[in-house]
Design a protein around this motif. Structure first.
Motif, short mmCIF file in Angstrom:
data_model
loop_
_atom_site.label_atom_id
_atom_site.label_comp_id
_atom_site.label_asym_id
_atom_site.label_seq_id
_atom_site.Cartn_x
_atom_site.Cartn_y
_atom_site.Cartn_z
N ALA A 67 -16.85 78.12 47.86
CA ALA A 67 -16.79 76.66 47.96
C ALA A 67 -16.54 76.10 46.57
CB ALA A 67 -18.10 76.10 48.51
N GLY A 68 -15.64 75.12 46.48
CA GLY A 68 -15.31 74.59 45.17
C GLY A 68 -14.90 73.14 45.20
N THR A 69 -14.57 72.62 44.01
CA THR A 69 -14.14 71.25 43.82
C THR A 69 -12.75 71.24 43.20
OG1 THR A 69 -16.42 70.51 43.48
CG2 THR A 69 -14.66 69.04 42.72
N VAL A 70 -11.85 70.45 43.74
CA VAL A 70 -10.49 70.37 43.21
C VAL A 70 -10.52 69.66 41.86
CG1 VAL A 70 -8.17 69.47 43.60
CG2 VAL A 70 -9.51 70.33 45.54
N VAL A 71 -10.00 70.35 40.83
CA VAL A 71 -9.96 69.76 39.49
C VAL A 71 -8.54 69.73 38.92
CG1 VAL A 71 -12.35 70.35 38.94
CG2 VAL A 71 -10.52 72.00 38.43
N GLY A 72 -7.56 70.26 39.64
CA GLY A 72 -6.19 70.22 39.18
C GLY A 72 -5.22 70.40 40.33
N LEU A 73 -4.03 69.82 40.20
CA LEU A 73 -3.02 69.87 41.26
C LEU A 73 -1.72 70.45 40.72
CD1 LEU A 73 -3.52 66.28 42.76
CD2 LEU A 73 -4.57 68.41 43.55
N GLY A 74 -1.17 71.44 41.43
CA GLY A 74 0.14 71.94 41.08
C GLY A 74 1.24 71.01 41.57
N SER A 75 2.45 71.24 41.13
CA SER A 75 3.56 70.38 41.55
C SER A 75 3.77 70.50 43.05
CB SER A 75 4.84 70.78 40.82
OG SER A 75 5.21 72.12 41.12
N GLY B 45 -11.32 65.98 42.79
CA GLY B 45 -12.68 65.64 43.19
C GLY B 45 -13.02 66.01 44.62
N GLU B 46 -12.02 66.39 45.43
CA GLU B 46 -12.32 66.79 46.80
C GLU B 46 -13.02 68.15 46.84
OE1 GLU B 46 -9.91 65.66 50.35
OE2 GLU B 46 -8.28 65.83 48.89
N THR B 47 -13.86 68.31 47.85
CA THR B 47 -14.55 69.57 48.09
C THR B 47 -13.72 70.42 49.04
OG1 THR B 47 -16.72 68.59 47.73
CG2 THR B 47 -16.65 70.60 49.02
N ALA B 48 -13.65 71.72 48.77
CA ALA B 48 -12.78 72.58 49.57
C ALA B 48 -13.46 73.91 49.89
CB ALA B 48 -11.47 72.84 48.84
N LEU B 49 -13.11 74.43 51.04
CA LEU B 49 -13.48 75.76 51.48
C LEU B 49 -12.25 76.65 51.40
CD1 LEU B 49 -15.27 77.82 53.15
CD2 LEU B 49 -14.44 76.64 55.19
N VAL B 50 -12.42 77.88 50.93
CA VAL B 50 -11.28 78.78 50.71
C VAL B 50 -11.22 79.82 51.83
CG1 VAL B 50 -10.28 80.50 49.17
CG2 VAL B 50 -11.38 78.47 48.22
N VAL B 51 -10.02 79.99 52.40
CA VAL B 51 -9.73 81.12 53.28
C VAL B 51 -9.26 82.25 52.37
CG1 VAL B 51 -8.31 81.98 55.17
CG2 VAL B 51 -9.09 79.60 55.18
#
Length: 337
Positions: A62-70, A78-84
């Motif tokens: 479980a993590g928090t989005v801190v960067g966005l690729g192109s 800042g969104e919370t995410a679950l990883v497959v």
């Protein structure tokens, strides 16, 4: 960033690695919570045949989005995410059949490739799930539960049927929850009283303490002495592999989740006489993640009963050593990264 790397059996160190950068259609996650599972324990012990060392473990993420690729427009900082945590090649027979969870060339985080016990992780957006309302602790419990939910789906558990789940570790508990959510009457089998009580909280209506009993006879007594409609083997023991087949009802189903550590011998006439469906179950599909996440969201406190230990990042290796030394004392270990 810091990462925990297992260099050899029972030998781990915290290392420094360059911060990853998200590629196109990836996000950069700050890793918040990672659950440790049996595959991580086996990696620690040097007993995981799928792992080559050195390896960074961890795939319940479980993590928090801190960067966005192109090219990323559907996720925000800042969104919370679950990883497959699985990959799929898109070319093999499994992928062509719409079953990427058992891709021939699958690479799971922390197993065939480095995992999530690190500060940052670059993740393709098609491997992320949103679950509004769940905190990081709850999100980290979804992956092991989803593997059990997938087994219940593979076995086609339905209302009115009797389902036996043998082995009440984290994945077996997920199978219990998944089968109960599908309306089945679930009987949990284990040799640990604490795990059996947890199974009751997760939806089991019957409990079998398998210590010192004839497991086949106990299973055959279910469903008015006809045996279970579905048995899900999640213990990885040769005796329970055989008992699942020997006790299955006629026209029944058996799902294998565990790996036996030695060859298993069968009375093969059982397969033919009963016209059994015997199925393997591996990893989970996105819909299994969604079903398990919805189950957790319905009662997060119930799901957290899995957790017996929460440790800081620096204590992860010590937690694995403790788990090896005291396996009966551990349900689920969460690492706060």
């Amino acid at each position: 960033m810091k990462a925990l790397r297992i260099n050899a059996p029972r030998c781990a160190e915290i290392i420094e690695l360059p911060d990853p950068q998200p590629a196109a259609d990836e996000v950069l996650l700050r890793v918040e919570v990672v659950g440790l599972c049996g595959s991580d324990l086996n990696t620690w012990k040097g007993a995981n045949p799928l792992v080559s060392e050195p390896r960074i473990p961890g795939h319940e993420v479980a993590g928090t989005v801190v960067g966005l690729g192109s090219g990323v427009i559907d996720w925000a900082i800042g969104e919370t995410a679950l990883v497959v945590p699985y990959t799929a090649c898109g070319r093999c027979t499994a992928c062509a059949a719409g079953r990427p969870n058992c891709c021939r060339d699958n690479q799971t985080l922390g197993v065939q490739r480095d995992g999530a016990l690190c500060g940052l992780l670059a993740v393709p957006i098609d491997k992320l799930l949103r679950v509004p309302g769940l905190d990081h602790t709850s999100l980290a419990l979804v992956e092991p539960l989803s593997v059990g939910f997938h087994a219940a789906a593979r076995g086609r558990a339905v209302t009115g049927e009797t389902v036996a789940v043998i082995g009440c570790g984290a994945v077996g508990i997920g199978a219990i929850a998944g089968a109960a959510a599908r309306g089945a009457q679930v009987v949990a089998v284990d040799i640990d009283e604490r795990k059996l009580e947890l199974a009751r909280a997760f939806g089991a209506t019957g409990l079998i303490d398998a210590r010192g009993i004839d497991l086949t006879a106990a299973l055959q007594a279910l469903n008015h002495d006809q045996g279970p409609h579905l048995s899900i083997e999640a213990a990885g023991q040769p005796a329970s592999f055989r008992a699942s087949v020997d006790a299955a009802c006629f026209a029944g189903r058996v799902v294998y989740l565990g790996y036996a550590r030695e060859p298993v011998a069968y009375e093969t006439k059982r397969f033919v006489q009963k016209e059994l469906n015997v199925l393997g179950s591996r990893n989970a599909m996105r819909e299994d993640f969604a079903a398990a996440a919805a189950w957790v969201a319905a009662d997060p406190a119930r799901a957290r009963r899995m957790v017996t230990h929460t440790v800081a990042f620096a204590g992860a290796a010590s937690a694995l050593a403790m788990w090896e030394a005291q396996p009966g004392a551990v349900g689920k270990i969460l690492v706060e990264v």
